[in-house]
Design an enzyme around this catalytic site. Structure first.
Site, PDB file in Angstrom:
ATOM      1  N   CYS A 102      -4.829  -1.727  -1.218  1.00 48.88           N
ATOM      2  CA  CYS A 102      -5.024  -0.307  -1.510  1.00 48.88           C
ATOM      3  C   CYS A 102      -6.138  -0.208  -2.540  1.00 48.88           C
ATOM      4  CB  CYS A 102      -3.714   0.227  -2.087  1.00 48.88           C
ATOM      5  SG  CYS A 102      -3.848   1.849  -2.830  1.00 48.88           S
TER       6      CYS A 102
ATOM      7  N   ASP B  29       0.871  -1.183   0.000  1.00 50.64           N
ATOM      8  CA  ASP B  29       0.000   0.000   0.000  1.00 50.64           C
ATOM      9  C   ASP B  29       0.905   1.229   0.000  1.00 50.64           C
ATOM     10  OD1 ASP B  29      -2.289   1.608   0.078  1.00 50.64           O
ATOM     11  OD2 ASP B  29      -2.303   1.686   2.255  1.00 50.64           O
ATOM     12  N   SER B  30       0.283   2.406  -0.057  1.00 51.80           N
ATOM     13  CA  SER B  30       1.067   3.640  -0.126  1.00 51.80           C
ATOM     14  C   SER B  30       1.636   4.055   1.232  1.00 51.80           C
ATOM     15  CB  SER B  30       0.172   4.766  -0.657  1.00 51.80           C
ATOM     16  OG  SER B  30      -0.906   4.954   0.222  1.00 51.80           O
TER      17      SER B  30
ATOM     18  N   THR C 197      -6.979   2.418  -4.295  1.00 56.55           N
ATOM     19  CA  THR C 197      -6.565   3.209  -5.455  1.00 56.55           C
ATOM     20  C   THR C 197      -5.802   2.338  -6.454  1.00 56.55           C
ATOM     21  OG1 THR C 197      -6.349   5.064  -3.927  1.00 56.55           O
ATOM     22  CG2 THR C 197      -5.454   5.370  -6.127  1.00 56.55           C
TER      23      THR C 197
ATOM     24  N   GLU D  82      -0.494   9.650   7.385  1.00 52.97           N
ATOM     25  CA  GLU D  82       0.924   9.307   7.173  1.00 52.97           C
ATOM     26  C   GLU D  82       1.844  10.213   7.995  1.00 52.97           C
ATOM     27  OE1 GLU D  82       2.476   6.823   5.374  1.00 52.97           O
ATOM     28  OE2 GLU D  82       0.479   5.961   5.174  1.00 52.97           O
TER      29      GLU D  82
ATOM     30  N   CYS E 275     -11.023   3.481   1.245  1.00 49.40           N
ATOM     31  CA  CYS E 275      -9.558   3.625   1.219  1.00 49.40           C
ATOM     32  C   CYS E 275      -9.060   2.892   2.452  1.00 49.40           C
ATOM     33  CB  CYS E 275      -9.189   5.108   1.282  1.00 49.40           C
ATOM     34  SG  CYS E 275      -7.443   5.417   1.635  1.00 49.40           S
ATOM     35  N   THR E 276      -8.027   2.089   2.290  1.00 54.66           N
ATOM     36  CA  THR E 276      -7.596   1.245   3.418  1.00 54.66           C
ATOM     37  C   THR E 276      -7.009   2.049   4.577  1.00 54.66           C
ATOM     38  OG1 THR E 276      -5.500   0.836   2.287  1.00 54.66           O
ATOM     39  CG2 THR E 276      -7.234  -0.816   2.011  1.00 54.66           C
ATOM     40  N   HIS E 277      -6.697   3.319   4.356  1.00 57.82           N
ATOM     41  CA  HIS E 277      -6.248   4.165   5.471  1.00 57.82           C
ATOM     42  C   HIS E 277      -7.413   4.559   6.398  1.00 57.82           C
ATOM     43  CE1 HIS E 277      -2.545   4.815   3.155  1.00 57.82           C
ATOM     44  NE2 HIS E 277      -2.027   5.448   4.198  1.00 57.82           N
TER      45      HIS E 277
HETATM   46  N1  DGL Z   1      -4.694   3.344   1.123  1.00 63.09           N
HETATM   47  C1  DGL Z   1      -4.872   3.608  -0.238  1.00 63.09           C
HETATM   48  C2  DGL Z   1      -6.259   3.335  -0.734  1.00 63.09           C
HETATM   49  O1  DGL Z   1      -6.888   2.427  -0.231  1.00 63.09           O
HETATM   50  C3  DGL Z   1      -4.079   4.715  -0.848  1.00 63.09           C
HETATM   51  C4  DGL Z   1      -4.433   6.098  -0.472  1.00 63.09           C
HETATM   52  C5  DGL Z   1      -3.466   7.088  -1.095  1.00 63.09           C
HETATM   53  O2  DGL Z   1      -2.272   6.814  -1.100  1.00 63.09           O
HETATM   54  O3  DGL Z   1      -3.949   8.125  -1.567  1.00 63.09           O
HETATM   55  O4  DGL Z   1      -6.754   3.965  -1.636  1.00 63.09           O
END
Ligand code: DGL
Length: 192
Positions: free
Chosen positions: A73, A10-11, A75, A151, A183-185
């Site tokens: 992720c 993931d990011s 995205t 982050e 979004c996983t965040h």
């Molecule tokens: N956690 C990611 C998602 O589920 C990426 C969010 C990002 O880096 O913008 O989309």
């Protein structure tokens, strides 16, 4: 094969919400988690950039002997997995915004989805809404700024409260009874 690791990327820290569930279900598996903080956030990038980054992440995980890649992720899942599956001979597991359970359970027939720009403008999201949310209004909201703040360790800050209010208030006013965390965040923000 049995001893080779499962690769997850993931990011940044968001995909740890997926890692936690995989580890709970498969505690004996070795797992390599790639937190690509260098390229975060992915959500503002073009489809081409997201594909390029996802290819690099996959190559790295394969170089570490991974037997399967979990794209933790939304995205990257909505923009790059199709390409990855064509390019690499390894199974990919992707995530998908939970529009189906939200639409099926909604009583007000209005549900909200909070996700990155990259996810909201993807074809896969459009297809998912068309397929599973017939007769239900899906109110979309870009979670602008949320990933960067998570982050940067600003999860529990007054700034975060303000931003969440700004993003969520208009959806609540439209009478949503389910909010899809696309979004996983974002599950990290559930307490707030
Ligand atoms: N956690 C990611 C998602 O589920 C990426 C969010 C990002 O880096 O913008 O989309």
């Amino acid at each position: 094969m049995r001893n080779r690791p499962i690769g997850i990327f993931d990011s940044g820290v968001g995909g740890l919400t997926i890692y936690k569930e995989i580890h709970k279900l498969l505690p004996d598996e070795n797992i390599i988690y790639l937190a690509d903080s260098k390229n975060a956030p992915y959500g503002e990038k073009s489809k081409e950039e997201i594909i390029q980054i996802s290819v690099k992440n996959t190559e790295y995980l394969l170089s570490r002997g991974c037997k399967i890649i979990v794209v933790a992720c939304n995205t990257a899942s909505t923009n790059a997995v199709q390409y990855l599956r064509e390019k690499f001979d390894v199974p990919f597991i992707r995530v998908q915004p939970a529009i189906k359970p939200a639409a099926l359970n909604s009583k007000t027939k209005v549900v909200g989805i909070l996700a990155t720009k990259g996810t909201l403008k993807s074809e896969l999201l459009l297809e998912t809404s068309q397929r599973f949310a017939q007769g239900v209004e899906v109110v979309e909201q870009v979670g602008e700024g949320l990933v960067s703040m998570i982050e940067n360790g600003k999860m529990y800050s007054a700034e975060m409260d303000l931003l969440l209010n700004k993003h969520l208030r208009p959806m609540l006013e439209k009478n949503i009874d389910f909010l899809v965390l696309g979004c996983t965040h974002y599950p990290l923000l559930t307490p707030q």
